[in-house]
Design a protein around this motif. Structure first.
Motif, PDB file in Angstrom:
ATOM      1  N   SER A 119       0.836  -1.221   0.000  1.00 37.41           N
ATOM      2  CA  SER A 119       0.000   0.000   0.000  1.00 37.41           C
ATOM      3  C   SER A 119       0.865   1.263   0.000  1.00 37.41           C
ATOM      4  CB  SER A 119      -0.912  -0.029   1.231  1.00 37.41           C
ATOM      5  OG  SER A 119      -1.088   1.245   1.799  1.00 37.41           O
ATOM      6  N   LYS A 121     -10.345   1.467   6.362  1.00 34.73           N
ATOM      7  CA  LYS A 121      -9.193   1.914   5.584  1.00 34.73           C
ATOM      8  C   LYS A 121      -7.913   1.586   6.331  1.00 34.73           C
ATOM      9  CE  LYS A 121     -10.597   4.495   1.981  1.00 34.73           C
ATOM     10  NZ  LYS A 121     -10.053   4.292   0.645  1.00 34.73           N
ATOM     11  N   LEU A 122      -6.822   1.607   5.632  1.00 34.31           N
ATOM     12  CA  LEU A 122      -5.503   1.470   6.223  1.00 34.31           C
ATOM     13  C   LEU A 122      -4.590   2.519   5.576  1.00 34.31           C
ATOM     14  CD1 LEU A 122      -3.565  -0.287   3.960  1.00 34.31           C
ATOM     15  CD2 LEU A 122      -5.343  -1.951   4.539  1.00 34.31           C
ATOM     16  N   GLY A 178      -4.893   6.997   9.435  1.00 30.05           N
ATOM     17  CA  GLY A 178      -4.494   7.765   8.248  1.00 30.05           C
ATOM     18  C   GLY A 178      -3.029   8.125   8.220  1.00 30.05           C
ATOM     19  N   CYS A 179      -2.474   8.137   6.995  1.00 27.58           N
ATOM     20  CA  CYS A 179      -1.008   8.242   6.886  1.00 27.58           C
ATOM     21  C   CYS A 179      -0.461   9.584   7.351  1.00 27.58           C
ATOM     22  CB  CYS A 179      -0.535   7.849   5.488  1.00 27.58           C
ATOM     23  SG  CYS A 179      -0.376   9.166   4.316  1.00 27.58           S
TER      24      CYS A 179
HETATM   25  N1  LIG Z   1      -7.098   8.912   4.035  1.00 30.51           N
HETATM   26  C1  LIG Z   1      -6.408   7.643   4.142  1.00 30.51           C
HETATM   27  C2  LIG Z   1      -6.552   6.875   2.844  1.00 30.51           C
HETATM   28  C3  LIG Z   1      -5.947   5.517   2.932  1.00 30.51           C
HETATM   29  C4  LIG Z   1      -6.346   4.585   1.815  1.00 30.51           C
HETATM   30  O1  LIG Z   1      -7.095   4.918   0.882  1.00 30.51           O
HETATM   31  N2  LIG Z   1      -5.820   3.368   1.926  1.00 30.51           N
HETATM   32  C5  LIG Z   1      -6.130   2.315   0.991  1.00 30.51           C
HETATM   33  C6  LIG Z   1      -4.942   1.367   0.841  1.00 30.51           C
HETATM   34  S1  LIG Z   1      -3.529   2.139   0.101  1.00 30.51           S
HETATM   35  C7  LIG Z   1      -7.292   1.513   1.522  1.00 30.51           C
HETATM   36  O2  LIG Z   1      -7.547   1.485   2.704  1.00 30.51           O
HETATM   37  N3  LIG Z   1      -8.006   0.847   0.618  1.00 30.51           N
HETATM   38  C8  LIG Z   1      -9.099  -0.001   0.954  1.00 30.51           C
HETATM   39  C9  LIG Z   1     -10.384   0.544   0.412  1.00 30.51           C
HETATM   40  O3  LIG Z   1     -10.399   1.670  -0.130  1.00 30.51           O
HETATM   41  O4  LIG Z   1     -11.382  -0.152   0.490  1.00 30.51           O
HETATM   42  C10 LIG Z   1      -4.938   7.897   4.512  1.00 30.51           C
HETATM   43  O5  LIG Z   1      -4.470   9.024   4.270  1.00 30.51           O
HETATM   44  O6  LIG Z   1      -4.265   7.020   5.048  1.00 30.51           O
END
Ligand SMILES: N[C@@H](CCC(=O)N[C@@H](CS)C(=O)NCC(=O)O)C(=O)O
Length: 206
Positions: free
Chosen positions: A10, A50-51, A63-64
């Motif tokens: 990711s 989310k991750l 969140g990152c």
């Molecule tokens: N706002 C979050 C966005 C994180 C994000 O979109 N992560 C993706 C993986 S890179 C995720 O969780 N995807 C799973 C999904 O959207 O269902 C951040 O800044 O960490």
């Protein structure tokens, strides 16, 4: 030991992992295997499903960007870090906006067309892809000026996130990178950092 709940594949997780390396903060990666799950426990309690998240003594950080700021507070290593709010000109702020947009568009594209196997020619993905490419074209045209204008630093959220995005395009084979030669050149140079070498993209073993 801090737990970084995420995936080695990711780009958002890698931003946090690179910050931890740069700041000398040890962590354990806890891999999320099923990103299609609707059970928040699979995402360590993140209600948005989310991750990444970071588990610390005091609780969870979602969140990152939040995680990077938390790592900076936990680090004892003196580092000059440039955060988005320290970049005041419009070009730099636009660059951040389009970078976050492109990272989210990459998630939309990968989850929608590759994981859910929905048709890529659906207007939702076709428009998403056009905006994704537009953001990358803009970033490619402006990246050199934006980097020149960054304040003196050891680390910036912008550069780490941009590097993670550009390498992820090739890793997930979502878009060709050839149309973005300045972004590729930036990523090649930035990728020499030990924090980049220590966090290569890979799919976590179950
Ligand atoms: N706002 C979050 C966005 C994180 C994000 O979109 N992560 C993706 C993986 S890179 C995720 O969780 N995807 C799973 C999904 O959207 O269902 C951040 O800044 O960490």
């Amino acid at each position: 030991m801090l737990q970084l709940i995420g995936r080695s594949s990711s780009h958002f997780t890698r931003v946090a992992a690179m910050f931890a390396h740069e700041l000398g903060v040890p962590y354990e990666l806890v891999a999320v295997h099923d990103i299609t799950s609707s059970d928040s426990q699979v995402f360590a309690g993140n209600p948005a499903l989310k991750l990444p998240s970071l588990r610390t003594e005091s609780g969870l950080v979602f969140g990152c960007e939040n995680i990077c700021r938390k790592l900076a507070r936990l680090s004892t290593r003196p580092r000059r870090i440039v955060w988005p709010e320290q970049e005041e000109d419009d070009e730099a702020r636009n660059a951040h906006e389009l970078l976050w947009h492109a990272m989210a568009a990459q998630v939309q594209w990968v989850i929608g067309t590759m994981v859910a196997k929905l048709p890529a020619d659906n207007v939702y993905f076709a428009k998403g892809r056009a905006g994704f490419e537009g953001a990358l074209q803009w970033l490619d045209a402006h990246v050199e000026a934006v980097l020149r204008a960054l304040p003196p630093r050891d680390l910036s959220l912008f550069e780490v996130a941009l590097f993670c995005l550009v390498e992820h395009l090739t890793f997930r084979q979502s878009l060709p990178v050839a149309p973005y030669p300045r972004l590729v050149a930036f990523a090649q140079t930035f990728g020499q950092r030990p924090s980049a070498q220590a966090t290569p993209y890979r799919f976590d073993a179950r």
